[in-house]
Design a protein around this motif. Sequence first.
Motif, PDB file in Angstrom:
ATOM      1  N   SER A  48      51.220  60.834  49.150  1.00  0.00           N
ATOM      2  CA  SER A  48      49.885  61.240  48.745  1.00  0.00           C
ATOM      3  C   SER A  48      49.426  60.259  47.664  1.00  0.00           C
ATOM      4  O   SER A  48      49.573  60.258  46.544  1.00  0.00           O
ATOM      5  N   LYS A  49      48.334  59.539  48.387  1.00  0.00           N
ATOM      6  CA  LYS A  49      47.540  58.564  47.585  1.00  0.00           C
ATOM      7  C   LYS A  49      46.393  58.413  48.365  1.00  0.00           C
ATOM      8  O   LYS A  49      45.941  58.324  49.324  1.00  0.00           O
ATOM      9  N   VAL A  50      45.306  58.043  47.341  1.00  0.00           N
ATOM     10  CA  VAL A  50      44.002  57.721  47.743  1.00  0.00           C
ATOM     11  C   VAL A  50      43.974  56.228  48.034  1.00  0.00           C
ATOM     12  O   VAL A  50      44.131  55.334  46.957  1.00  0.00           O
ATOM     13  N   GLY A  51      43.885  55.850  49.294  1.00  0.00           N
ATOM     14  CA  GLY A  51      43.745  54.482  49.244  1.00  0.00           C
ATOM     15  C   GLY A  51      42.403  53.973  49.300  1.00  0.00           C
ATOM     16  O   GLY A  51      41.146  54.611  49.355  1.00  0.00           O
ATOM     17  N   LEU A  52      42.099  52.550  49.152  1.00  0.00           N
ATOM     18  CA  LEU A  52      40.876  51.779  49.274  1.00  0.00           C
ATOM     19  C   LEU A  52      40.355  51.105  50.352  1.00  0.00           C
ATOM     20  O   LEU A  52      41.530  50.486  51.143  1.00  0.00           O
ATOM     21  N   GLY A  53      39.294  51.339  50.747  1.00  0.00           N
ATOM     22  CA  GLY A  53      38.906  50.878  52.239  1.00  0.00           C
ATOM     23  C   GLY A  53      38.609  49.182  52.166  1.00  0.00           C
ATOM     24  O   GLY A  53      38.491  48.745  51.055  1.00  0.00           O
ATOM     25  N   LEU A  54      38.289  48.714  53.017  1.00  0.00           N
ATOM     26  CA  LEU A  54      37.992  47.183  53.171  1.00  0.00           C
ATOM     27  C   LEU A  54      36.844  46.886  52.288  1.00  0.00           C
ATOM     28  O   LEU A  54      36.988  45.877  51.759  1.00  0.00           O
ATOM     29  N   ASP A  55      35.846  47.761  52.226  1.00  0.00           N
ATOM     30  CA  ASP A  55      34.817  47.259  51.331  1.00  0.00           C
ATOM     31  C   ASP A  55      35.043  47.321  49.802  1.00  0.00           C
ATOM     32  O   ASP A  55      34.456  46.707  49.092  1.00  0.00           O
ATOM     33  N   LEU A  56      36.008  48.110  49.521  1.00  0.00           N
ATOM     34  CA  LEU A  56      36.757  48.184  48.070  1.00  0.00           C
ATOM     35  C   LEU A  56      37.696  47.297  47.751  1.00  0.00           C
ATOM     36  O   LEU A  56      37.820  46.629  46.729  1.00  0.00           O
ATOM     37  N   GLN A  57      38.822  47.127  48.761  1.00  0.00           N
ATOM     38  CA  GLN A  57      40.055  46.328  48.554  1.00  0.00           C
ATOM     39  C   GLN A  57      39.668  44.905  49.001  1.00  0.00           C
ATOM     40  O   GLN A  57      40.515  43.866  48.649  1.00  0.00           O
ATOM     41  N   GLY A  58      38.917  44.680  49.859  1.00  0.00           N
ATOM     42  CA  GLY A  58      38.792  43.388  50.620  1.00  0.00           C
ATOM     43  C   GLY A  58      39.636  43.262  51.584  1.00  0.00           C
ATOM     44  O   GLY A  58      40.788  44.140  51.759  1.00  0.00           O
ATOM     45  N   GLY A  59      39.342  42.470  52.696  1.00  0.00           N
ATOM     46  CA  GLY A  59      40.453  42.265  53.844  1.00  0.00           C
ATOM     47  C   GLY A  59      39.691  41.577  54.925  1.00  0.00           C
ATOM     48  O   GLY A  59      38.574  40.819  54.634  1.00  0.00           O
ATOM     49  N   THR A  60      40.222  41.877  56.108  1.00  0.00           N
ATOM     50  CA  THR A  60      39.774  41.258  57.329  1.00  0.00           C
ATOM     51  C   THR A  60      39.108  42.072  58.245  1.00  0.00           C
ATOM     52  O   THR A  60      39.631  43.436  58.481  1.00  0.00           O
ATOM     53  N   HIS A  61      37.865  41.959  58.794  1.00  0.00           N
ATOM     54  CA  HIS A  61      37.063  42.575  59.648  1.00  0.00           C
ATOM     55  C   HIS A  61      36.861  42.250  60.959  1.00  0.00           C
ATOM     56  O   HIS A  61      36.383  40.738  61.071  1.00  0.00           O
ATOM     57  N   GLN A  69      39.979  46.857  60.946  1.00  0.00           N
ATOM     58  CA  GLN A  69      39.734  46.579  59.639  1.00  0.00           C
ATOM     59  C   GLN A  69      41.174  46.625  59.046  1.00  0.00           C
ATOM     60  O   GLN A  69      41.855  47.576  58.889  1.00  0.00           O
ATOM     61  N   LEU A  70      41.602  45.342  58.616  1.00  0.00           N
ATOM     62  CA  LEU A  70      42.797  45.108  57.711  1.00  0.00           C
ATOM     63  C   LEU A  70      42.832  44.974  56.343  1.00  0.00           C
ATOM     64  O   LEU A  70      42.779  43.805  55.644  1.00  0.00           O
ATOM     65  N   PRO A  71      42.710  46.003  55.438  1.00  0.00           N
ATOM     66  CA  PRO A  71      42.730  46.001  53.946  1.00  0.00           C
ATOM     67  C   PRO A  71      43.716  45.231  53.626  1.00  0.00           C
ATOM     68  O   PRO A  71      44.927  45.546  53.638  1.00  0.00           O
ATOM     69  N   GLY A  72      43.331  44.243  52.327  1.00  0.00           N
ATOM     70  CA  GLY A  72      44.316  43.676  51.838  1.00  0.00           C
ATOM     71  C   GLY A  72      44.885  42.075  52.596  1.00  0.00           C
ATOM     72  O   GLY A  72      45.415  41.584  51.874  1.00  0.00           O
ATOM     73  N   GLY A 120      36.168  39.288  50.360  1.00  0.00           N
ATOM     74  CA  GLY A 120      36.980  39.059  49.252  1.00  0.00           C
ATOM     75  C   GLY A 120      37.179  40.125  48.296  1.00  0.00           C
ATOM     76  O   GLY A 120      36.452  41.091  48.075  1.00  0.00           O
ATOM     77  N   PRO A 121      38.487  40.031  47.654  1.00  0.00           N
ATOM     78  CA  PRO A 121      38.973  40.916  46.751  1.00  0.00           C
ATOM     79  C   PRO A 121      37.987  41.010  45.506  1.00  0.00           C
ATOM     80  O   PRO A 121      37.753  41.984  44.925  1.00  0.00           O
ATOM     81  N   SER A 122      37.195  39.716  45.120  1.00  0.00           N
ATOM     82  CA  SER A 122      35.999  39.666  44.043  1.00  0.00           C
ATOM     83  C   SER A 122      35.074  40.704  44.313  1.00  0.00           C
ATOM     84  O   SER A 122      34.405  41.377  43.623  1.00  0.00           O
ATOM     85  N   LEU A 123      34.321  40.501  45.738  1.00  0.00           N
ATOM     86  CA  LEU A 123      33.493  41.678  46.311  1.00  0.00           C
ATOM     87  C   LEU A 123      33.879  42.943  46.304  1.00  0.00           C
ATOM     88  O   LEU A 123      33.166  43.870  45.791  1.00  0.00           O
ATOM     89  N   GLY A 124      35.294  43.217  46.692  1.00  0.00           N
ATOM     90  CA  GLY A 124      35.874  44.488  46.653  1.00  0.00           C
ATOM     91  C   GLY A 124      35.743  45.097  44.934  1.00  0.00           C
ATOM     92  O   GLY A 124      35.347  46.124  44.795  1.00  0.00           O
ATOM     93  N   ALA A 125      36.228  44.389  44.176  1.00  0.00           N
ATOM     94  CA  ALA A 125      36.234  44.599  42.715  1.00  0.00           C
ATOM     95  C   ALA A 125      34.689  45.062  42.245  1.00  0.00           C
ATOM     96  O   ALA A 125      34.457  45.949  41.409  1.00  0.00           O
ATOM     97  N   ASP A 126      33.996  44.097  42.565  1.00  0.00           N
ATOM     98  CA  ASP A 126      32.512  44.421  42.107  1.00  0.00           C
ATOM     99  C   ASP A 126      31.922  45.888  42.726  1.00  0.00           C
ATOM    100  O   ASP A 126      31.385  46.489  42.379  1.00  0.00           O
ATOM    101  N   SER A 127      32.320  46.073  43.952  1.00  0.00           N
ATOM    102  CA  SER A 127      31.937  47.371  44.576  1.00  0.00           C
ATOM    103  C   SER A 127      32.540  48.357  43.794  1.00  0.00           C
ATOM    104  O   SER A 127      31.992  49.405  43.542  1.00  0.00           O
ATOM    105  N   ILE A 128      33.828  48.445  43.526  1.00  0.00           N
ATOM    106  CA  ILE A 128      34.344  49.483  42.635  1.00  0.00           C
ATOM    107  C   ILE A 128      33.764  49.642  41.423  1.00  0.00           C
ATOM    108  O   ILE A 128      33.421  50.714  40.973  1.00  0.00           O
ATOM    109  N   GLU A 129      33.593  48.617  40.779  1.00  0.00           N
ATOM    110  CA  GLU A 129      32.782  48.650  39.371  1.00  0.00           C
ATOM    111  C   GLU A 129      31.644  49.512  39.442  1.00  0.00           C
ATOM    112  O   GLU A 129      31.142  50.229  38.666  1.00  0.00           O
ATOM    113  N   LYS A 130      30.817  48.980  40.450  1.00  0.00           N
ATOM    114  CA  LYS A 130      29.298  49.642  40.750  1.00  0.00           C
ATOM    115  C   LYS A 130      29.550  50.864  41.365  1.00  0.00           C
ATOM    116  O   LYS A 130      28.805  51.771  40.519  1.00  0.00           O
ATOM    117  N   GLY A 131      30.458  51.253  41.917  1.00  0.00           N
ATOM    118  CA  GLY A 131      30.728  52.456  42.182  1.00  0.00           C
ATOM    119  C   GLY A 131      31.087  53.476  41.167  1.00  0.00           C
ATOM    120  O   GLY A 131      30.572  54.570  41.004  1.00  0.00           O
TER     121      GLY A 131
END
Length: 532
Positions: free
Chosen positions: A42-55, A184-187, A360-371
């Motif tokens: 039971s956990k809310v996972g983060l998608g590719l756009d938030l966690q970063g990864g490979t598309h 899409q492969l988060p992380g 990149g994870p930095s882009l994901g972190a920026d997206s989380i911050e703005k969200g």
Amino acid sequence: MSSSSLLFRTILVVGLTLLAILLLLPTVMQPLPGWLSFLKGSKVGLGLDLQGGTHLIMQVDTDQAVVNYLEINADEMRRALRKENVKSPKVERKGDGLTVTVPADQREKTLDVVGRLFPNFKTGDTETVDGNLVLPLTMAPAEVAQIKESAVEQSLETIRNRVDQFGVSEPVIQRQGERDILIQLPGIQDPQRAKSLIGKTAVLAFKLVRDVNAEPIASGSQPMPAGTQVLYEVDKLPTGERKKGQALVVETQTLMTGDVVTDARVRPGDLPNSRIVSIDFNARGARLFGEITAANVNRRLAIVLDDTIYSAPVIKEAIPGGKAVISGSFTPDEAKDLAIVLRSGALPAPVTVAEERTVGPSLGADSIEKGIRSFVVGGLLVIVFMIIYYRFAGLLADLAMIWNVLFLLAGLAAFGATLTLPGIAGIVLTLGMAVDANVLINERIREELRLGKTARAAIDAGYDRALPSIIDTHITTILSGIILFQFGSGPIKGFAVTLCIGLASSLFTATVGTRLVWDYLLQRWRIQTVSI
């Protein structure tokens, strides 16, 4: 309002609130204490756009799949004609068909073999060239389309198996268009490694099952019998996810591999609404399968793909002739999945990378911050407005909104959903819609108070008269969300999931949660006025 009804609703609301908090613990607390291990999934996972990864978008060469199919059939046809003593048969691929060249006096025998063993080919007009009969064979457009469709399905299944072994959390693997596969492969920040793994050929094997208790061997409490290994069956959940199933002890010797399987199809079974899976082998596979089944009647034969058992039927009798049937309590989807797995011993056609992108994870972190910033700002604006405009009733609406967000996040955790940027947009939208029902109720209560009704009568009438409108608006919007989820893909699905869960919880908090507080104030505190 009776005391028993108030008590029941209090227990319901408090119980659901505690359950929601419990479901969110794995998301906010890592690692979990041992006594909470049952909540691990039971956990809310983060998608590719938030966690970063490979598309990646992989493209299946479906035309080559048709070529491969024709070449396999050309080889099988050549062997079948020689077996029937047809002299010097020559079978060549030509376009979307085959051309058979044999001595002219072998015409009837050749037509009989082709018509009997290769019914998926249609014979064209024959001609005689230099004393040889030239027989053109073509496939119907529907047959060609089916081969291309199967190639994409097989590639999708094989890629999913590879990604499952890659250990990626919350991967997205789905078909996109006619021959593209979205991955899409988060992380995962190494696309080259991912591409290498995905393009690797899967291995399909047939192995015998030992009739022993596998659990103590799997746990290590009993030694492994010589020449065996422990493999696990795959269980498919209603959600489409897979988990490790029952352990079986199988012999390490591989009796047959997937290269001998030419086709696997779903057929209607003998019983109403039942399904069977029929398997076709090439000439070598037919001989091997006949020998294996004759020597192992009443034993189980495991069908293993990438060290995972997809089926282990019992051999009831010797099966010669190059065809086998797997029967069982299959649903149509289960039978289709098994047929795909049997055809998935290897990628059926070349798969190339059509699009590659690394987040990149930095882009994901920026997206989380703005969200989060948009979530906080939007929430604060709603809270302040409701308190200024409706006073205590507005404060109660804000409480319902907080309840709603809690239940929404808990719902996402319960379903193991992946949170994406569109999902955050759905949550922010839910903030506004969460108070919408309370606005309708508060305006109704105001109208009743202007008519001179008491606090009790005004609140009762406000809820009763606003309820039909609240239900109508919520149900129609939920239906829209279901349609978005059904026909949308990727980001649209994420938005639809948060929207539907948020609306369902909003309906509950507005009509049950806030009403409970009003009833408690009216019954326990005997209030005579309403701050609205």
